[in-house]
Design an enzyme around this catalytic site. Structure first.
Site, mmCIF file in Angstrom:
data_model
loop_
_atom_site.group_PDB
_atom_site.id
_atom_site.type_symbol
_atom_site.label_atom_id
_atom_site.label_comp_id
_atom_site.label_asym_id
_atom_site.label_seq_id
_atom_site.Cartn_x
_atom_site.Cartn_y
_atom_site.Cartn_z
ATOM 1 C CE1 TYR A 1 -3.236 2.929 -5.062
ATOM 2 C CE2 TYR A 1 -3.018 1.348 -6.837
ATOM 3 C CZ TYR A 1 -2.804 2.606 -6.329
ATOM 4 O OH TYR A 1 -2.159 3.523 -7.092
ATOM 5 C CD GLU A 2 -0.262 0.313 0.719
ATOM 6 O OE1 GLU A 2 0.050 -0.178 -0.375
ATOM 7 O OE2 GLU A 2 0.172 -0.122 1.804
ATOM 8 N N GLY A 3 -5.272 -0.593 1.332
ATOM 9 C CA GLY A 3 -6.299 -0.487 2.370
ATOM 10 C C GLY A 3 -7.392 0.435 1.887
ATOM 11 N NE ARG B 1 -2.714 1.360 4.908
ATOM 12 C CZ ARG B 1 -3.302 0.589 5.789
ATOM 13 N NH1 ARG B 1 -3.454 0.986 7.038
ATOM 14 N NH2 ARG B 1 -3.760 -0.597 5.444
ATOM 15 C CD GLN C 1 -6.286 3.458 5.025
ATOM 16 O OE1 GLN C 1 -5.655 3.885 5.992
ATOM 17 N NE2 GLN C 1 -5.868 2.434 4.312
#
Lengths: 596, 249
Positions: A439-441, A295, A446
């Site tokens: 992306y990546e959450g 992240r 978040q």
């Protein structure tokens, strides 16, 4: 034509003068990471980014990846550049020397990520994904798998992927359907369809190592039933020589808004041979252990794009002649003044710069804590670092990627109509930066992570890792004349953050929707205060150094001017955010779902 | 075979040059400095000769301020084995540098010296040539191709009319031109190794040379601003302007 020069002076300032990266060399195993060594590495990385990767950014965007009969080709020039990049040892920069890596700190790797992402975000995806796969295998796989796969990933001769998403599941991985069936020889057969797989298929490397989340036959039906499997494109022999093609293939390339030179694939697994990584049903946990670094790395993508957008907008504003200064001609000898004389253009440029430099300091400071968490000799220091990292990762990921897009967008506005035309190269940054918010959450996730998990953790234990150092700094510097005009503005925002924190925490316990509705505003408020803290630290250093700075006086002077802009023009957003947060969830939740 | 390569720290090629306010020279304070690009080509050529098994040791030399160590480290990261720094803060001119280099050649006894054909700061293109003259060695200047066999260097050099090929006996001085090779990026392992390679410091006095400038720079100014172009009415006017205004024909 766009330009890019690695911002080494600012990188060095943050590393050496603000966050104290010299302490890296005191950490076990990082003895060689002295400031001089780090500097030499950054210099060469800058050269590679400027001269090798950046020239392929616009052409890579225009030409994109191609797909024919299951074969994906990256744009012209990418394969040679990737080979040069790997031969230089850059793919294994922070990998373990036992597996052929260079054993350098994660912080250095992140600083180089920023430059790579400025120069060519698409290119950066390939080594980036490999690095994620390397970390997952290193932490969770058997010694045998590590010995076979890690040297190849560290060298870059093989690349990695993360196969999580399926058509019916993105954020909610509990919906994964891909199946893994145990075989008598201890391997597994993977069957299922994955989408959005970055670097899923391409022509850069001789093999691709897919890390696939899948479900064992007796697994629980939700996220507790996911296991992680290593599934190579070609099955290697014990010596690492690639052999038979595995039963997996790329079904199509996704057509995307940006990062067009990054091959985003739909992957089909049709009974592909795989090996279990970690324990059965612990797949998600295995993924999570590398989530922090991943992240943060996505945050660096936002920072990288923001930096190059600023550089180009700043140059254009100096060169583009339009109109005259509002108070009269500033450059009467020219047919018109450069647009940099106009207050509104300056507002854009100053905003971009204050955000970029603030985000760099914030992200690097958390990168340093990642290394401390992993290596420090004192367990208490490791724990404290780990807590700060856990708290700040969602803040950095979401805010810095938001900044990436916002700054790219502002940069385009500075260019006016020419920014909308492809030739200037800056609309690409807007398109490329957009994905990092997703992306990546997603950034919404978040924000939920921040208010739902990190804030309540152990009655605010994580929060104290941020609030206490800030309070200590304020106490120590309260009479510092160099900060006199900034401290009251900061303290006001800090107070708003404390008020909002208490409100969200107490209301969220009673009604989780309260926390959820406030989450994004709260994360932004938190980030602005965190950026303010970094700007105070930078301003303090700049004011101390300025009197004896000699030729570098201009640098420190600009720092102080940018700091003042941040405190007076950006940080006051904290007031609005605080009011929005305090107003509660009612207006968010009032509308019946069917009325949308 | 031992090769000596000379390198110089100069203002990076990508930097926009500014003249100091007092017109005494080019502003170098807080400006990005790098290895002279032609010297990079010289280092690259030496490293390639070593990789081919022709050279056994590469020594890089520079004269200059303490920070010139960084330039030497860059050469060491590219593959040179050790380095020599002759520390000096004052203005350096080609003849003084060539004399200092001769003293180092006497000490090191290399079989081949490779220099860049010129440094991009003052563009003198003299040091390598003077060094060969002082040593009484043959020289192959503006080399675009270099082959070494049996104590003889075959040098292709770019001249006005095309390409000339020379055979010269070693020891010799070669000055590298742009097309000799394309310098590599230093690899990460080599950057780290370069930190451990030795840099020897030899004071100018120990070399017995006088580095004091022989000529004085009166002032340095920017080239005149280019005037905007004009359209001429006919060929006769064009010829007239070329003859009488531009004075080029």
């Amino acid at each position: 034509m766009p330009i890019y020069k690695a911002p080494l002076e600012d990188v060095r300032f943050v590393l050496n003068e603000v966050i104290g990266a010299a302490q890296l060399a005191q950490l076990p195993g990082y003895g060689e990471a002295t400031p001089e060594a780090i500097d030499a590495v950054l210099e060469e990385a800058a050269k590679i980014c400027e001269d090798l990767l950046f020239p392929l950014n616009q052409s890579g965007d225009a030409e994109g990846c191609t797909f024919e009969h299951g074969v994906v080709k990256t744009p012209p020039g990418f394969k040679d550049a990737y080979t040069t990049f790997c031969q230089g040892g850059w793919a294994g920069l922070s990998c373990d020397p036992e597996f052929g890596g260079q054993g350098l700190p994660t912080l250095l790797s992140l600083a180089i990520d920023e430059m790579v992402c400025s120069a060519n975000l698409s290119f950066g995806m390939y080594p980036g994904l490999s690095h994620g796969a390397y970390n997952a295998i290193e932490k969770h796989a058997t010694a045998e798998l590590k010995k076979l796969y890690l040297p190849k990933l560290a060298a870059g001769t093989w690349t990695g992927t993360m196969c999580l998403t399926e058509p019916q599941c993105g954020t909610d991985l509990g919906l994964i359907r891909t199946k893994a069936v145990p075989q008598p020889d201890g391997t597994y057969k993977i069957t299922g369809a994955k989408i959005f797989i970055s670097a899923g298929e391409h022509d850069l490397a001789e093999n691709i190592v897919h890390l696939v989340l899948a479900r064992l036959p007796d697994a629980p039906p939700d996220i507790r039933g996911l296991s992680l499997f290593l599934t190579p494109k070609f099955i290697p022999d014990a010596q690492g020589k690639v052999g038979a093609r595995n039963a997996l293939s790329c079904g199509r390339l996704e057509h995307k808004m940006g990062i067009k030179a990054s091959a985003t694939c739909a992957m089909n697994f049709d009974g592909a041979t795989a090996w279990l990584v970690g324990k059965p049903n612990q797949g998600l946990r295995a993924m999570f252990t590398m989530m922090n670094e991943a992240r943060l790395a996505v945050g660096m993508q936002g920072l990288g794009v923001a930096e190059i957008s600023y550089q180009n907008a700043a140059r254009y504003a100096q060169e583009r002649l339009q109109g005259r200064g509002l108070k009269g001609a500033v450059f009467p000898e020219k047919p018109a003044d450069p647009i940099v004389v106009h207050p509104d253009v300056r507002r854009s440029l100053m905003t971009m710069r204050a955000l970029v430099e603030g985000c760099r300091a914030l992200a690097y400071s958390i990168g340093l804590e990642l290394d401390i968490e992993a290596r420090h000799v004192d367990p208490a220091r490791r724990e404290a670092a780990g807590q700060l990292v856990a708290l700040m990762i969602p803040v950095v990921k979401a805010f810095v990627t938001d900044v990436g897009f916002d700054v790219a967008n502002m940069g385009m506005q500075v260019f006016g109509g020419h920014g909308y035309i492809r030739d200037t190269g800056v609309e690409q940054y807007v398109r490329d930066a957009r994905i990092a918010q997703i992306y990546e959450g997603t950034n919404g996730v978040q924000a939920l992570d921040l208010v739902g998990r990190k804030m309540p953790d152990n009655y605010g234990r994580l929060m104290r890792q941020f609030f206490h150092p800030v309070a200590d700094f304020l106490q120590a510097e309260k009479d510092n004349p160099a900060l006199a005009d900034m401290l009251p503005l900061f303290m006001s925002a800090f107070g708003k953050l404390q008020m909002s924190s208490l409100t969200v925490a107490t209301r969220g316990v009673v009604n989780p929707d309260e926390a959820g509705a406030a989450a994004t505003d709260y994360l932004r408020l938190f980030a602005l205060v965190a950026l303010g803290f970094m700007w105070l630290r930078m301003a303090k250093v700049a004011a101390e150094k300025l009197p004896q700075a000699g030729a570098r006086a201009g640098f420190y002077d600009s720092k102080l001017k940018t700091a003042r802009f941040f405190f007076s023009k950006i940080l006051p957003q904290a007031n609005a955010l605080n009011l929005a947060i305090l107003s509660g969830a009612k207006t968010v939740m009032d509308m019946p779902a069917e009325a949308f | 075979m031992k090769i000596l390569v000379t390198v110089k720290r100069v203002v990076d090629y990508s930097v926009n040059i500014n003249i100091k306010a007092d017109q005494s020279g080019v502003e170098t304070a807080n400006v990005k400095m790098s290895m002279n690009p032609f010297d990079e080509i010289a280092v690259e050529e030496a490293v390639r000769l070593k990789e081919k098994g022709i050279a056994t040791e590469i020594v890089v030399v520079t004269l200059g301020v303490a920070q010139a160590q960084e330039t030497l480290r860059t050469a060491l990261a590219m593959g040179a084995d050790r380095a020599i720094l002759v520390p000096c803060d004052g203005e350096l001119q080609p003849l003084g540098v060539a004399k200092a280099l001769r003293a180092i050649v006497d000490k090191e006894k290399p079989d081949l010296v490779i220099t860049g054909k010129q440094a991009i700061d003052a563009d003198n293109s003299q040091t390598g040539v003077m060094l060969a003259a002082l040593l009484g060695w043959p020289q192959g200047t503006f080399a675009s191709k270099l082959e070494i066999a049996d104590g003889v260097a075959t040098v292709a050099r770019e001249v006005d009319g095309g390409q000339e090929t020379l055979k010269i006996k070693l020891p010799a001085v070669i000055t590298a031109d742009l097309r000799l090779n394309e310098p590599r990026y230093a690899t990460l392992p080599n950057i780290m190794k370069a930190k451990k390679k030795p840099i020897e410091e030899i004071k100018p006095e120990a070399l017995g040379v006088d580095l004091a400038p022989h000529f004085k720079t009166l002032k340095v100014t920017s080239p005149p601003q280019r005037a905007g172009g004009i359209k001429v009415t006919d060929v006769a006017t064009l010829i007239d302007k070329l003859k009488n205004e531009a004075k080029v024909i």
